[in-house]
Design a protein around this motif. Structure first.
Motif, mmCIF file in Angstrom:
data_model
loop_
_atom_site.group_PDB
_atom_site.id
_atom_site.type_symbol
_atom_site.label_atom_id
_atom_site.label_comp_id
_atom_site.label_asym_id
_atom_site.label_seq_id
_atom_site.Cartn_x
_atom_site.Cartn_y
_atom_site.Cartn_z
ATOM 1 N N LEU A 32 31.167 59.676 96.210
ATOM 2 C CA LEU A 32 32.548 60.154 96.049
ATOM 3 C C LEU A 32 32.793 61.422 96.872
ATOM 4 O O LEU A 32 33.830 61.547 97.539
ATOM 5 N N VAL A 33 31.856 62.339 96.844
ATOM 6 C CA VAL A 33 32.017 63.582 97.602
ATOM 7 C C VAL A 33 32.102 63.285 99.098
ATOM 8 O O VAL A 33 32.958 63.815 99.809
ATOM 9 N N HIS A 34 31.220 62.430 99.602
ATOM 10 C CA HIS A 34 31.237 62.118 101.030
ATOM 11 C C HIS A 34 32.542 61.431 101.430
ATOM 12 O O HIS A 34 33.059 61.656 102.526
ATOM 13 N N TYR A 38 35.192 63.476 104.191
ATOM 14 C CA TYR A 38 35.428 62.884 105.509
ATOM 15 C C TYR A 38 36.905 62.696 105.810
ATOM 16 O O TYR A 38 37.273 62.306 106.915
ATOM 17 N N ILE A 39 37.751 62.919 104.832
ATOM 18 C CA ILE A 39 39.169 63.117 105.109
ATOM 19 C C ILE A 39 39.435 64.566 104.719
ATOM 20 O O ILE A 39 39.715 64.885 103.580
ATOM 21 N N TRP A 40 39.250 65.451 105.699
ATOM 22 C CA TRP A 40 39.096 66.877 105.422
ATOM 23 C C TRP A 40 40.418 67.549 105.096
ATOM 24 O O TRP A 40 41.400 67.406 105.792
ATOM 25 N N GLY A 48 41.717 72.583 92.325
ATOM 26 C CA GLY A 48 42.033 71.333 91.651
ATOM 27 C C GLY A 48 40.911 70.308 91.635
ATOM 28 O O GLY A 48 39.723 70.632 91.624
ATOM 29 N N PHE A 49 41.303 69.027 91.667
ATOM 30 C CA PHE A 49 40.368 67.921 91.514
ATOM 31 C C PHE A 49 39.314 67.911 92.616
ATOM 32 O O PHE A 49 38.131 67.712 92.358
ATOM 33 N N GLN A 50 39.755 68.106 93.867
ATOM 34 C CA GLN A 50 38.805 68.065 94.974
ATOM 35 C C GLN A 50 37.758 69.173 94.854
ATOM 36 O O GLN A 50 36.582 68.961 95.158
ATOM 37 N N LEU A 338 42.059 57.832 97.044
ATOM 38 C CA LEU A 338 40.790 58.134 97.695
ATOM 39 C C LEU A 338 39.619 57.957 96.729
ATOM 40 O O LEU A 338 38.524 57.542 97.126
ATOM 41 N N LEU A 339 39.838 58.245 95.453
ATOM 42 C CA LEU A 339 38.816 58.009 94.440
ATOM 43 C C LEU A 339 38.514 56.518 94.328
ATOM 44 O O LEU A 339 37.351 56.110 94.230
#
Length: 363
Positions: A32-34, A38-40, A48-50, A338-339
């Motif tokens: 999930l982190v990667h 990769y959409i920076w 927040g969530f990110q 994205l998740l």
């Protein structure tokens, strides 16, 4: 309270649910982190969530947990002679650099296609990156040396602590030349230009060593329910208190969310992450035996295939997310979408890992 819990002989040598669950949690977090990074979006990663996904889950409860569980796996492995471990280390290092080539190609193609010179910079940095597989390989080779020296688990843990202290004082240094930086960057935290180690041995070996020490301890444990009933609340309390202190004061590994300090951990940072790993393992120990068999089997299979899943998911992340979605389409979906993309990559990677030719990969 502790009388009779840890004995001299090894009485608990079967595979442990707790650390299969820990590996499962770790690989989910890494995928999930990667996907997200990769959409920076630097602003998004600072709040927040990110922020919670990348820095809390990914930074504290994914890679460190993975390395801790790897150390436990070494303690439980039957193939721990020096030669076998050294050769496995070489394979992991080779796989890591091969993966670098595979995952940086989209950036080279985007640069060639005229999508911006920044893609060439990312290509050069990615091909040089000393990442988690390379670290795992060097860690296995160090284990081979320590086993050859007949070092006990406690001595190995003390060596790792000395490394951690040393790594804290030499992180983010410049050795003065490209070749000197390349020579030293597997061992200490170096990020100079396009030369970057994200998992230096000095700062990260402590997780593998702590996992190995813990694995050797629980092999002599007569009652794992009692063990985790004692360990989990303490680990959870210490983890929560320390995380609140680190995040609210923006100190330690949280000094700067996009800084190398998040990778070049201090001994205190490492202690917090180890408490997190024990907390995750304890939760897994108590909940997994009560889950449906189909879920148990899935978690255990993913834990078994974790290295193959790690290799496969990078192809989807770099070509689909970093190459197509971000590079070509300049698409930035919302967090929920994205998740979903990340979870789909995880599911597909886990499915492919069980099928030929991917199932033939043995590292």
């Amino acid at each position: 309270m502790l009388k009779g819990l840890i004995v001299e002989e090894e009485v608990n040598t079967t595979r442990q649910w707790s650390f299969d669950f820990a590996k499962f949690i770790a690989i989910v977090g890494m995928v999930l982190v990667h996907t997200f990074i990769y959409i920076w979006d630097e602003d998004g990663l600072e709040q927040g969530f990110q922020y919670r996904l990348n820095n809390i889950y990914g930074g504290v409860l994914a890679a460190p947990v993975f390395m801790f569980a790897m150390g436990v796996g070494v303690a439980y492995s039957r193939c721990t002679d020096g030669r076998t471990m050294f050769l496995r280390g070489l394979k992991l290092v080779a796989a890591g650099y091969l993966l670098n080539v595979v995952r940086c190609l989209p950036q080279l193609l985007l640069w060639k296609a005229g999508y911006g010179d920044q893609h060439y910079g990312w290509f050069v940095e990615e091909i040089n990156l000393f990442d988690i597989l390379q670290f795992a390989g060097v860690a296995f080779m160090l284990f081979a040396l320590l086993r050859w020296l007949k070092a006990s688990p406690t001595v190995i843990l003390l060596v790792s602590l000395a490394f951690s202290i040393f790594g804290t004082f030499v992180r983010s240094v410049d050795m003065g030349s490209t070749w000197a930086n390349l020579l030293c960057y597997p061992f200490i935290g170096i990020h100079v230009g396009d030369i970057w180690t994200s998992f230096p041995l000095a700062n990260w070996f402590i997780f593998v060593a702590a996992g190995y020490w813990t694995g050797k301890l629980i092999r002599r444990c007569t009652d794992m329910d009692r063990f985790f009933a004692l360990v989990t609340p303490v680990a959870g309390f210490l983890f929560a208190v320390c995380m609140i202190y680190l995040t609210t004061n923006a100190t330690g590994m949280f000094s700067d969310v996009n800084d190398d300090l998040f990778y070049y951990l201090t001994p205190f940072d490492a202690f917090v992450c180890i408490m997190g790993a024990l907390l995750v393992a304890g939760v897994g120990h108590f909940i997994m035996p009560h889950e449906p068999h189909v879920l148990q089997n899935e978690v255990r299979q993913i834990a078994t295939d974790v290295t193959r899943i790690y290799l496969i998911h990078w192809v989807f992340v770099c070509y689909l997310v970093g190459g197509l979605m971000d590079g070509v389409l300049n698409l930035y979906p919302n967090d929920l979408l994205l998740l979903v993309v990340g979870l789909c990559i995880l599911v597909i990677s886990a499915w492919l890992a069980r099928r030929k030719p991917f199932s033939l990969i043995k590292i």
